[in-house]
Design a protein around this motif. Structure first.
Motif, PDB file in Angstrom:
ATOM      1  N   VAL A 122      -8.997  -3.409  -3.100  1.00  0.00           N
ATOM      2  CA  VAL A 122      -8.812  -2.063  -2.550  1.00  0.00           C
ATOM      3  C   VAL A 122      -8.478  -1.110  -3.681  1.00  0.00           C
ATOM      4  O   VAL A 122      -8.001  -1.514  -4.742  1.00  0.00           O
ATOM      5  CB  VAL A 122      -7.704  -2.029  -1.478  1.00  0.00           C
ATOM      6  CG1 VAL A 122      -8.045  -2.933  -0.306  1.00  0.00           C
ATOM      7  CG2 VAL A 122      -6.348  -2.401  -2.074  1.00  0.00           C
TER       8      VAL A 122
ATOM      9  N   LEU B 134      -6.202  -0.629   4.885  1.00  0.00           N
ATOM     10  CA  LEU B 134      -6.204  -1.046   3.477  1.00  0.00           C
ATOM     11  C   LEU B 134      -5.306  -2.262   3.254  1.00  0.00           C
ATOM     12  O   LEU B 134      -5.653  -3.184   2.504  1.00  0.00           O
ATOM     13  CB  LEU B 134      -5.732   0.104   2.584  1.00  0.00           C
ATOM     14  CG  LEU B 134      -6.711   1.245   2.311  1.00  0.00           C
ATOM     15  CD1 LEU B 134      -6.038   2.314   1.466  1.00  0.00           C
ATOM     16  CD2 LEU B 134      -7.959   0.737   1.619  1.00  0.00           C
TER      17      LEU B 134
ATOM     18  N   THR C 270      -9.559  -8.747  -0.174  1.00  0.00           N
ATOM     19  CA  THR C 270     -10.535  -7.727  -0.559  1.00  0.00           C
ATOM     20  C   THR C 270      -9.926  -6.780  -1.585  1.00  0.00           C
ATOM     21  O   THR C 270      -8.765  -6.375  -1.457  1.00  0.00           O
ATOM     22  CB  THR C 270     -10.984  -6.922   0.674  1.00  0.00           C
ATOM     23  OG1 THR C 270     -11.495  -7.818   1.658  1.00  0.00           O
ATOM     24  CG2 THR C 270     -12.046  -5.901   0.313  1.00  0.00           C
TER      25      THR C 270
ATOM     26  N   GLY D 197      -4.139   0.358  -4.636  1.00  0.00           N
ATOM     27  CA  GLY D 197      -3.803   0.339  -3.217  1.00  0.00           C
ATOM     28  C   GLY D 197      -2.924   1.499  -2.801  1.00  0.00           C
ATOM     29  O   GLY D 197      -1.703   1.414  -2.867  1.00  0.00           O
TER      30      GLY D 197
ATOM     31  N   ASP E 235      -7.024  -5.316   4.523  1.00  0.00           N
ATOM     32  CA  ASP E 235      -8.070  -5.714   3.566  1.00  0.00           C
ATOM     33  C   ASP E 235      -7.458  -6.462   2.387  1.00  0.00           C
ATOM     34  O   ASP E 235      -7.995  -7.477   1.924  1.00  0.00           O
ATOM     35  CB  ASP E 235      -8.818  -4.476   3.059  1.00  0.00           C
ATOM     36  CG  ASP E 235      -9.833  -3.939   4.061  1.00  0.00           C
ATOM     37  OD1 ASP E 235     -10.165  -4.672   5.019  1.00  0.00           O
ATOM     38  OD2 ASP E 235     -10.277  -2.790   3.899  1.00  0.00           O
ATOM     39  N   LYS E 236      -6.334  -5.966   1.917  1.00  0.00           N
ATOM     40  CA  LYS E 236      -5.677  -6.605   0.775  1.00  0.00           C
ATOM     41  C   LYS E 236      -5.189  -8.007   1.144  1.00  0.00           C
ATOM     42  O   LYS E 236      -5.267  -8.944   0.342  1.00  0.00           O
ATOM     43  CB  LYS E 236      -4.512  -5.736   0.300  1.00  0.00           C
ATOM     44  CG  LYS E 236      -4.093  -5.972  -1.145  1.00  0.00           C
ATOM     45  CD  LYS E 236      -3.263  -4.826  -1.679  1.00  0.00           C
ATOM     46  CE  LYS E 236      -3.036  -4.991  -3.178  1.00  0.00           C
ATOM     47  NZ  LYS E 236      -2.295  -3.856  -3.764  1.00  0.00           N
TER      48      LYS E 236
ATOM     49  N   ILE F 118       0.864  -1.176   0.000  1.00  0.00           N
ATOM     50  CA  ILE F 118       0.000   0.000   0.000  1.00  0.00           C
ATOM     51  C   ILE F 118       0.902   1.228   0.000  1.00  0.00           C
ATOM     52  O   ILE F 118       1.790   1.366   0.852  1.00  0.00           O
ATOM     53  CB  ILE F 118      -0.929   0.034   1.237  1.00  0.00           C
ATOM     54  CG1 ILE F 118      -1.907  -1.138   1.219  1.00  0.00           C
ATOM     55  CG2 ILE F 118      -1.692   1.364   1.298  1.00  0.00           C
ATOM     56  CD1 ILE F 118      -2.913  -1.114   0.087  1.00  0.00           C
TER      57      ILE F 118
END
Length: 343
Positions: free
Chosen positions: A313, A303, A311, A155, A306-307, A144
């Motif tokens: 992003v 984030l 998920t 991301g 989530d990645k 990210i």
């Protein structure tokens, strides 16, 4: 002798598999709250410590994230790192810190290749090589970007850079300044164009012309800030106010102003983007636009997690209004125009 998982399970009155799922915080775990409490209490009472090496091999993860920044000593990073650390700790992750100049080095590749790091938060520096970034993105650990965007990469989390520059510019306009310069970052840096657009938008809204010679794009270090002011002060027509794209560069602007005999704020008002304890220690204390650095760090971790969960992003901008902090480096515009005899 250290307690084992079976000791914890026996103390809590549950199966070893149930104790393992609870203590490893497996996402699929379904137990009653009172059962979870019994297991966690038993683990604490017995001083149980999980075998993280074995767990990492079994789950193919280490529960460690890496945060890579250009300068570990930069005071601007304190709130960013606080947000990163709190979000990571609340999700049972540890954080490692590294420097962006090491992105292309063997150590970062080794940490990823050996599975010691699950994901990376990356804040690139002015001297970060694009080929090193591309190589990092080709590794197994998700990345990210912090306050930058990489073309074709999903991301990132960014600050409201344009809004912050507009707040700084409007502050000078409200003080009666119309001769306003911008000491900005390098053209290749993501935030530089964003901050210049915010400056230009505020000037346009006030119907005040932007003079090309009053825009410098030399960088964010103190020395680059000094060079920016020297360049401005060589001009025949000089500004009465300056927006500086970074606090460190603004400290350089103040130092150069003292060196060449420019009175701040009587001759030149200075407002900087970013705020830190160093801004209060300058002479005069710097007026700044405080950025949501804590939120930047927290959101970056969220984030990244989530990645890691699979998920999708995207690229997120922190939706927080930058805060103007007025100190002593800005003042109402003097009723005169600074013009030298230079051609």
């Amino acid at each position: 002798m250290s307690a084992t998982l079976s000791d914890v399970a026996a103390r809590a009155g549950v199966s070893i598999s149930a104790a393992s799922r609870v203590l490893s915080r497996a996402p699929s775990t379904r137990v009653r709250p009172e059962t979870r409490d019994r297991i966690e209490t038993a683990a604490r009472d017995l001083g149980y410590r999980p075998n993280f090496a074995g767990r990492a091999l079994k789950l193919a993860r280490s529960d460690v994230l890496a945060m890579i920044v250009p300068d570990l000593t930069n005071p601007l990073n304190s709130e960013l790192l606080r947000g990163v650390d709190e979000a990571a700790t609340q999700n049972d992750y540890l954080m490692l810190l590294g420097r962006s100049e090491d992105v292309g080095g063997a150590m970062i590749g080794r940490l990823i290749g050996e599975g010691r790091v699950d994901g990376i938060l990356l804040q690139t520096g002015d001297d970060t090589r694009p080929e090193d970034v591309r190589e990092l993105l080709g590794q197994r650990a998700p990345v990210i970007f912090i306050n930058s965007v990489e073309a074709g990469h999903a991301g990132s989390v960014t600050l409201p850079n344009a809004a912050a520059a507009a707040v700084a510019t409007r502050h000078l306009l409200q003080l009666g300044h119309t001769k306003i310069a911008l000491v900005g970052g390098l053209p290749s840096v993501f935030t530089s164009a964003d901050r210049e657009s915010g400056y230009r938008a505020a000037m346009a809204d006030a119907e005040v012309a932007v003079r090309g010679p009053w825009l410098t794009r030399l960088g964010y270090t103190a020395e680059q800030g000094r060079r920016g002011l020297r360049r401005l002060w060589r001009l025949k027509r000089r500004p009465t106010g300056v927006v500086v794209g970074n606090l460190n560069a603004a400290i350089g602007v103040l130092a150069e102003a003292r060196a060449i005999g420019v009175a701040v704020p009587d001759e030149l008002s200075v407002v900087a983007l970013h705020d830190a304890w160093t801004a209060e220690q300058t002479a005069p204390a710097l007026t700044c636009v405080r950025m949501p650095m804590y939120d930047l760090g927290r959101t970056g971790v969220e984030l990244l997690l989530d990645k890691l969960r699979g998920t999708d992003v995207g690229n997120v901008m922190i939706n927080s209004e930058p805060e103007l902090v007025v100190r002593h480096s800005t003042a109402p515009a003097a009723d005169r125009d600074f013009v030298t005899s230079k051609e």
